[in-house]
Design an enzyme around this catalytic site. Structure first.
Site, PDB file in Angstrom:
ATOM      1  N   GLY A 182      37.664   2.709  25.591  1.00 15.22           N
ATOM      2  CA  GLY A 182      38.443   3.830  26.115  1.00 15.22           C
ATOM      3  C   GLY A 182      39.865   3.900  25.606  1.00 15.22           C
ATOM      4  O   GLY A 182      40.620   4.794  26.001  1.00 15.22           O
ATOM      5  N   CYS A 183      40.264   2.986  24.725  1.00 15.43           N
ATOM      6  CA  CYS A 183      41.656   2.959  24.263  1.00 15.43           C
ATOM      7  C   CYS A 183      41.997   4.176  23.413  1.00 15.43           C
ATOM      8  O   CYS A 183      43.109   4.710  23.505  1.00 15.43           O
ATOM      9  CB  CYS A 183      41.925   1.672  23.487  1.00 15.43           C
ATOM     10  SG  CYS A 183      41.659   0.171  24.452  1.00 15.43           S
TER      11      CYS A 183
END
Length: 295
Positions: free
Chosen positions: A182-183
């Site tokens: 999710g970065c």
């Protein structure tokens, strides 16, 4: 002076290091110095140790080059104690101890990039609310040193495990680590809403333990228009006791967000983050609500 047993194994660096920092009070002094504690009375208040023991441990750390002793008052003479480069070299040791405690004492060895809402780890991070971020300088993606707290009414510090321009750069098994993915979504969402944060008086800084060149490659690929800061030396991690996990042989920040004001006070903490878009909306709402209350 208390009697100390010296370790005579001259060929073992572990033994020689323990001869300096093998006492648990000593490492706790280094821990507190990393978060900005500097004066004798502050150390005594934080650690609850006797003046005699504290005097002995501070003298040892000064004599071995871990701390430097600097006068800040003449009458009577008072000194501040600050980490030297040798002392800052112990920060990865502190972070490794914390990670080991979080992983093996609190969670039984589970590898994760997040935690449970009711965990002691989450409570430790949420206790940052109302504390101040110590002054420090971290390199941005171009290698320029920056204060993680901007000279603006608010700074949103979003800490992330790692984001790479190329899929093959991610550590093996990354997708299977809870909370690690999710970065890219998070960074791009901040990019797309940057004007709203700026309009509310907030500067956005992303922080990871990646090298600046890795951050630069990612930022250029995703056209990020705000700084990414490298905490590869773990200064911010150690100063705030931020949670980490190990992946690819590197200590990596768990995903969390701090909203900080110009005076360096932490106004809001988000950890754990389950919904990235909701956490960004919450950070923006905090900035707007706090800004509207400021004269």
């Amino acid at each position: 002076m208390a009697q100390r047993t010296h370790l005579d194994d001259a060929d073992c660096s572990i033994a020689q290091a323990l001869d300096v920092v093998g006492d648990w009070w000593t490492l706790l002094i280094v821990r507190d110095a990393a978060r900005g504690v500097a004066r004798f009375d502050e150390f005594q208040r934080e650690l609850g140790m006797s003046r005699k023991v504290l005097t002995e441990r501070l003298r040892l750390l000064v004599d071995t080059g871990v701390l430097t002793r600097e006068p800040y008052q003449e009458r009577p003479v008072r000194h501040a104690y600050r980490l030297t480069p040798r002392g800052r070299g112990l920060l990865p040791v502190l972070v490794a101890l914390q990670d080991w405690g979080d992983s093996w004492i609190l969670r039984g060895g589970e590898m994760t990039a997040t935690t449970e809402e009711a965990s002691r780890e989450a409570a430790r991070v949420h206790a940052l609310r109302g504390t101040r971020v110590p002054r420090m300088l971290l390199p941005d993606r171009f290698g320029e040193l920056r204060d993680p707290v901007a000279d603006s009414p608010f700074t949103v510090l979003y800490c992330f495990p790692g984001a790479f321009a190329r899929a093959e750069s991610y550590p093996p098994g990354w997708a299977g680590i809870p909370g690690a993915r999710g970065c890219t979504l998070e960074s791009c969402a901040y990019r797309d809403q940057l004007a709203e944060f700026t309009g509310a008086g907030a500067t956005v800084h992303g922080v990871s333990t990646q090298r600046p060149d890795e951050q630069r490659e990612f930022a250029e690929k995703e056209a990020l228009r705000f700084p990414l800061l490298s905490d590869a030396e773990l200064e911010l991690v150690a100063a705030l006791r931020l949670p980490t996990f190990r992946a690819g042989g590197v200590s990596r920040l768990k995903r969390l967000t701090l909203v900080v004001d110009r005076e360096r006070t932490v106004l809001d903490v988000q950890y754990p983050i389950r919904d990235i878009e909701a956490s960004i909306a919450s950070a923006l709402a905090t900035v707007r609500a706090t800004g509207s209350q400021t004269p």
